[in-house]
Design a protein around this motif. Sequence first.
Motif, PDB file in Angstrom:
ATOM      1  N   MET A 128      12.647  41.221  73.187  1.00 36.37           N
ATOM      2  CA  MET A 128      14.022  40.646  73.233  1.00 36.37           C
ATOM      3  C   MET A 128      14.807  42.034  72.554  1.00 36.37           C
ATOM      4  SD  MET A 128      15.536  37.520  71.298  1.00 36.37           S
ATOM      5  CE  MET A 128      14.410  36.516  72.407  1.00 36.37           C
ATOM      6  N   THR A 129      15.825  42.229  73.301  1.00 37.39           N
ATOM      7  CA  THR A 129      16.811  43.081  72.788  1.00 37.39           C
ATOM      8  C   THR A 129      17.267  42.817  71.377  1.00 37.39           C
ATOM      9  OG1 THR A 129      18.905  42.281  73.811  1.00 37.39           O
ATOM     10  CG2 THR A 129      17.405  43.808  75.303  1.00 37.39           C
ATOM     11  N   ALA A 130      17.706  43.709  70.613  1.00 35.87           N
ATOM     12  CA  ALA A 130      18.270  43.533  69.330  1.00 35.87           C
ATOM     13  C   ALA A 130      19.662  42.647  69.389  1.00 35.87           C
ATOM     14  CB  ALA A 130      18.566  44.955  68.635  1.00 35.87           C
ATOM     15  N   SER A 131      20.511  42.886  70.323  1.00 33.89           N
ATOM     16  CA  SER A 131      21.506  42.267  70.559  1.00 33.89           C
ATOM     17  C   SER A 131      21.378  40.876  70.860  1.00 33.89           C
ATOM     18  CB  SER A 131      22.554  42.900  71.624  1.00 33.89           C
ATOM     19  OG  SER A 131      22.057  42.763  72.869  1.00 33.89           O
ATOM     20  N   HIS A 136      20.899  35.034  68.858  1.00 34.15           N
ATOM     21  CA  HIS A 136      20.067  33.949  68.636  1.00 34.15           C
ATOM     22  C   HIS A 136      20.462  33.535  67.043  1.00 34.15           C
ATOM     23  CE1 HIS A 136      18.232  32.781  72.267  1.00 34.15           C
ATOM     24  NE2 HIS A 136      17.771  33.981  72.466  1.00 34.15           N
ATOM     25  N   VAL A 137      20.227  34.572  66.007  1.00 34.24           N
ATOM     26  CA  VAL A 137      20.231  34.296  64.614  1.00 34.24           C
ATOM     27  C   VAL A 137      21.629  33.719  64.441  1.00 34.24           C
ATOM     28  CG1 VAL A 137      20.582  35.461  62.685  1.00 34.24           C
ATOM     29  CG2 VAL A 137      18.608  36.051  64.266  1.00 34.24           C
ATOM     30  N   GLU A 138      22.906  34.444  64.938  1.00 36.71           N
ATOM     31  CA  GLU A 138      24.003  33.927  64.762  1.00 36.71           C
ATOM     32  C   GLU A 138      24.295  32.309  65.175  1.00 36.71           C
ATOM     33  OE1 GLU A 138      26.135  34.917  62.334  1.00 36.71           O
ATOM     34  OE2 GLU A 138      24.523  36.360  61.992  1.00 36.71           O
ATOM     35  N   ALA A 139      23.926  32.081  66.082  1.00 36.12           N
ATOM     36  CA  ALA A 139      23.872  30.683  66.780  1.00 36.12           C
ATOM     37  C   ALA A 139      23.130  29.543  65.910  1.00 36.12           C
ATOM     38  CB  ALA A 139      23.307  30.608  68.368  1.00 36.12           C
ATOM     39  N   THR A 182      16.683  37.264  58.456  1.00 29.95           N
ATOM     40  CA  THR A 182      15.254  37.479  59.468  1.00 29.95           C
ATOM     41  C   THR A 182      15.495  38.627  60.343  1.00 29.95           C
ATOM     42  OG1 THR A 182      15.078  35.015  59.320  1.00 29.95           O
ATOM     43  CG2 THR A 182      13.830  36.172  60.945  1.00 29.95           C
ATOM     44  N   GLU A 183      14.419  39.310  60.356  1.00 29.29           N
ATOM     45  CA  GLU A 183      14.254  40.457  61.264  1.00 29.29           C
ATOM     46  C   GLU A 183      13.493  40.307  62.438  1.00 29.29           C
ATOM     47  OE1 GLU A 183      12.904  43.910  59.004  1.00 29.29           O
ATOM     48  OE2 GLU A 183      14.888  43.760  57.817  1.00 29.29           O
ATOM     49  N   GLN A 184      13.718  40.752  63.727  1.00 29.91           N
ATOM     50  CA  GLN A 184      13.012  40.620  65.014  1.00 29.91           C
ATOM     51  C   GLN A 184      11.408  40.683  64.839  1.00 29.91           C
ATOM     52  OE1 GLN A 184      14.523  42.254  68.406  1.00 29.91           O
ATOM     53  NE2 GLN A 184      13.154  41.145  69.765  1.00 29.91           N
ATOM     54  N   GLN A 185      11.110  42.056  64.568  1.00 28.11           N
ATOM     55  CA  GLN A 185       9.815  42.469  64.730  1.00 28.11           C
ATOM     56  C   GLN A 185       8.839  41.641  63.724  1.00 28.11           C
ATOM     57  OE1 GLN A 185       8.210  43.769  67.391  1.00 28.11           O
ATOM     58  NE2 GLN A 185      10.340  43.787  68.016  1.00 28.11           N
ATOM     59  N   PRO A 186       9.388  41.270  62.601  1.00 25.87           N
ATOM     60  CA  PRO A 186       8.459  40.791  61.527  1.00 25.87           C
ATOM     61  C   PRO A 186       8.270  39.274  62.219  1.00 25.87           C
ATOM     62  CG  PRO A 186       9.755  42.096  60.299  1.00 25.87           C
ATOM     63  CD  PRO A 186      10.283  42.177  61.737  1.00 25.87           C
ATOM     64  N   LEU A 187       9.239  38.681  62.592  1.00 23.69           N
ATOM     65  CA  LEU A 187       9.260  37.176  63.305  1.00 23.69           C
ATOM     66  C   LEU A 187       8.433  37.161  64.377  1.00 23.69           C
ATOM     67  CD1 LEU A 187      10.585  34.256  63.092  1.00 23.69           C
ATOM     68  CD2 LEU A 187      12.053  35.200  64.804  1.00 23.69           C
ATOM     69  N   ALA A 188       8.345  38.370  65.344  1.00 23.68           N
ATOM     70  CA  ALA A 188       7.355  38.288  66.284  1.00 23.68           C
ATOM     71  C   ALA A 188       5.861  38.388  65.991  1.00 23.68           C
ATOM     72  CB  ALA A 188       7.840  39.394  67.469  1.00 23.68           C
ATOM     73  N   VAL A 189       5.794  39.218  64.995  1.00 20.21           N
ATOM     74  CA  VAL A 189       4.293  39.520  64.477  1.00 20.21           C
ATOM     75  C   VAL A 189       3.964  38.303  63.940  1.00 20.21           C
ATOM     76  CG1 VAL A 189       2.804  40.410  62.778  1.00 20.21           C
ATOM     77  CG2 VAL A 189       4.581  41.859  64.051  1.00 20.21           C
ATOM     78  N   TRP A 190       4.893  37.429  62.984  1.00 16.53           N
ATOM     79  CA  TRP A 190       4.392  35.976  62.649  1.00 16.53           C
ATOM     80  C   TRP A 190       4.154  35.273  63.663  1.00 16.53           C
ATOM     81  CZ3 TRP A 190       7.672  31.755  62.869  1.00 16.53           C
ATOM     82  CH2 TRP A 190       6.963  30.725  62.086  1.00 16.53           C
TER      83      TRP A 190
END
Length: 198
Positions: A128-131, A136-139, A182-190
């Motif tokens: 997923m792109t950072a934007s 998703h985070v803001e929603a 929450t950051e994307q890559q740590p969430l994806a790894v988890w």
Amino acid sequence: LGSPPPLAAHGRALEATVQLRAPLAVLSAANRNPADANCAVELYFQMGPATDKLAAALFLLEHIMFEPLFDALRTKQQLGYSVGCSARNTMQTLGFVISIVSATHAPLALEAAASAFLADFVASLEAMTASEFSRHVEAAVANRLQESRSIHEEAMRLFAEVESRQYVFDRADREAAALRATEQQPLAVWAREALLGA
């Protein structure tokens, strides 16, 4: 009549959760009506004791996954008439569940389709792109901070804190802050480790 005496500690009902030991546990039950073609599959992932960070990760995971899960398994593959996912809090033990109810497919086929979806979903979360992730985070933050729609809803939220003896009346604010962190890559790894065991 007066007030009854308090119930002694040994006479109170014990409510607790059990930590699942096996990475995979299957519980199946036969349908009581053999003429009924319906079946249900629930994939439950027990994550651990409730924390703001874990609750936020699960809330965000549900927010990102719900629509593509429904689209893939219900709309495109037409596996069941009810398909969904949600975070679950069972007496302060957090988990995540994917559920499918079907009248046309066997439980093993539903489980296999859900597992295949999870592999694709985790890959899409990693790519997923950072934007897009930021949107998703803001929603999810906006959803978490949504005001109660009625006095009943507000009372139920507050009473749940009293009933669970947590008394975290600012839970939504705390989890929204954890969502924003929450950051994307740590969430994806988890997610890969928690949902795929990889």
